[in-house]
Scaffold this motif. Structure first.
Motif, PDB file in Angstrom:
ATOM      1  N   ARG A 222       0.607  -1.139  -0.126  1.00 17.79           N
ATOM      2  CA  ARG A 222      -0.200   0.149   0.085  1.00 17.79           C
ATOM      3  C   ARG A 222       0.891   1.528   0.102  1.00 17.79           C
ATOM      4  NH1 ARG A 222      -5.084   1.828   1.546  1.00 17.79           N
ATOM      5  NH2 ARG A 222      -4.961   3.704   2.656  1.00 17.79           N
ATOM      6  N   GLU A 223       1.849   1.471   0.812  1.00 15.62           N
ATOM      7  CA  GLU A 223       2.752   2.255   0.776  1.00 15.62           C
ATOM      8  C   GLU A 223       3.559   2.531  -0.536  1.00 15.62           C
ATOM      9  OE1 GLU A 223       6.675   3.899   3.198  1.00 15.62           O
ATOM     10  OE2 GLU A 223       5.579   1.901   3.985  1.00 15.62           O
ATOM     11  N   LEU A 224       3.845   1.515  -0.996  1.00 21.79           N
ATOM     12  CA  LEU A 224       4.698   1.806  -2.254  1.00 21.79           C
ATOM     13  C   LEU A 224       3.855   2.160  -3.233  1.00 21.79           C
ATOM     14  CD1 LEU A 224       6.784   1.062  -4.444  1.00 21.79           C
ATOM     15  CD2 LEU A 224       5.933  -1.141  -4.717  1.00 21.79           C
ATOM     16  N   VAL A 225       2.420   1.867  -3.546  1.00 21.34           N
ATOM     17  CA  VAL A 225       1.553   2.122  -4.588  1.00 21.34           C
ATOM     18  C   VAL A 225       1.286   3.736  -4.494  1.00 21.34           C
ATOM     19  CG1 VAL A 225      -0.782   1.991  -5.486  1.00 21.34           C
ATOM     20  CG2 VAL A 225       0.734  -0.101  -4.988  1.00 21.34           C
ATOM     21  N   PHE A 226       0.810   4.046  -3.156  1.00 19.78           N
ATOM     22  CA  PHE A 226       0.508   5.461  -2.907  1.00 19.78           C
ATOM     23  C   PHE A 226       1.658   6.645  -3.027  1.00 19.78           C
ATOM     24  CE2 PHE A 226      -3.440   3.112  -1.592  1.00 19.78           C
ATOM     25  CZ  PHE A 226      -4.547   4.045  -2.019  1.00 19.78           C
TER      26      PHE A 226
END
Length: 246
Positions: A222-226
């Motif tokens: 989630r952190e990577l995508v956002f």
């Protein structure tokens, strides 16, 4: 006054990871079982999935408190065919005792009845749904007989009486009550998304595309995508501000 479910269901939420991930992990240890099951042997998974796999292994007693493989895990990893199904049935009956009771017939159960039993463990919302999906997929893998109501959805009948022409909706491939057909994959369909930004200095563009269920993103994924999305938006905003200044 306590109900039958209150008395039977443990306050430990059953596994709710995709069953295929759980089964494939164990199958991967068929030729060589690790001396200890810890995060270092689950490196192909993201942090959250590692946690879910380890929790599931502990839930079924396949590893002890120190991560040491039990005889049940070694037996399951080595078993094939009917023998493997026998091991799975034993694990199911021992760890889902709140479902396998004399008062509950899994071959006739409705989705709502099964959901009640899972929710009695404290699982709610998506966790309860995924926990139930895991259970049904494991039952299917074990060769257990499941109620047809847990595998198919009844055709929804059109409304009548308003004087307007109605048409039947085609039967859905998903099943009644939000319960999956036992394959362990109940999450919504992947959504395709694409974003393109212009690279003025390089004389080209950069496109980011993805196909996944946004609500399944957790932890580092989630952190990577956002982070990427935020960076692209920030870059676009700077470009726009620069153009306005000119």
């Amino acid at each position: 006054m306590k109900t039958e479910l209150d008395q039977e269901a443990p306050k430990i939420i059953p596994p709710y990871l995709p069953y295929r991930s759980f089964a494939n992990t164990i199958s991967g240890w068929r030729d060589k079982m690790p001396a200890r099951i810890d995060r270092s042997v689950l490196g192909s998974y993201a942090g959250a999935m590692q946690t879910w796999v380890l929790s599931a292994l502990r839930y079924f007693g396949l590893i002890d408190a120190n991560g040491q493989p039990t005889e049940s895990l070694k037996r399951l990893a080595q078993a094939d065919g009917p023998e493997r199904q026998k091991v799975l049935v034993q694990l199911l009956r021992a760890n889902y005792a709140f479902i396998f009771t004399a008062q509950f017939d899994l071959s006739k159960a409705t989705p709502a009845q099964l959901q009640e039993r899972v929710k009695a463990t404290g699982a709610q919302g998506e966790t309860a749904k995924k926990s139930l999906s895991f259970f049904l997929a494991m039952c299917k893998d074990a060769g257990l007989s499941l109620s047809p109501y847990l595998r198919t959805r009844q055709v929804r009948q059109p409304r009548a009486g308003n004087g307007r022409k109605t048409t039947k909706r085609p039967a859905q491939s998903s099943n009644q009550g939000g319960v999956d057909d036992g394959d362990g994959e109940t999450d919504g369909p992947a959504s395709a998304a694409m974003k393109t930004i212009t690279l003025t200095k390089a004389g080209g563009s950069l496109t980011l595309s993805g196909a996944f269920n946004l609500f399944d993103l957790v932890d580092d994924e989630r952190e990577l995508v956002f982070t990427i999305i935020d960076k692209m938006k920030e870059f676009e905003l700077k470009q726009k501000q620069g153009a306005d200044d000119d």
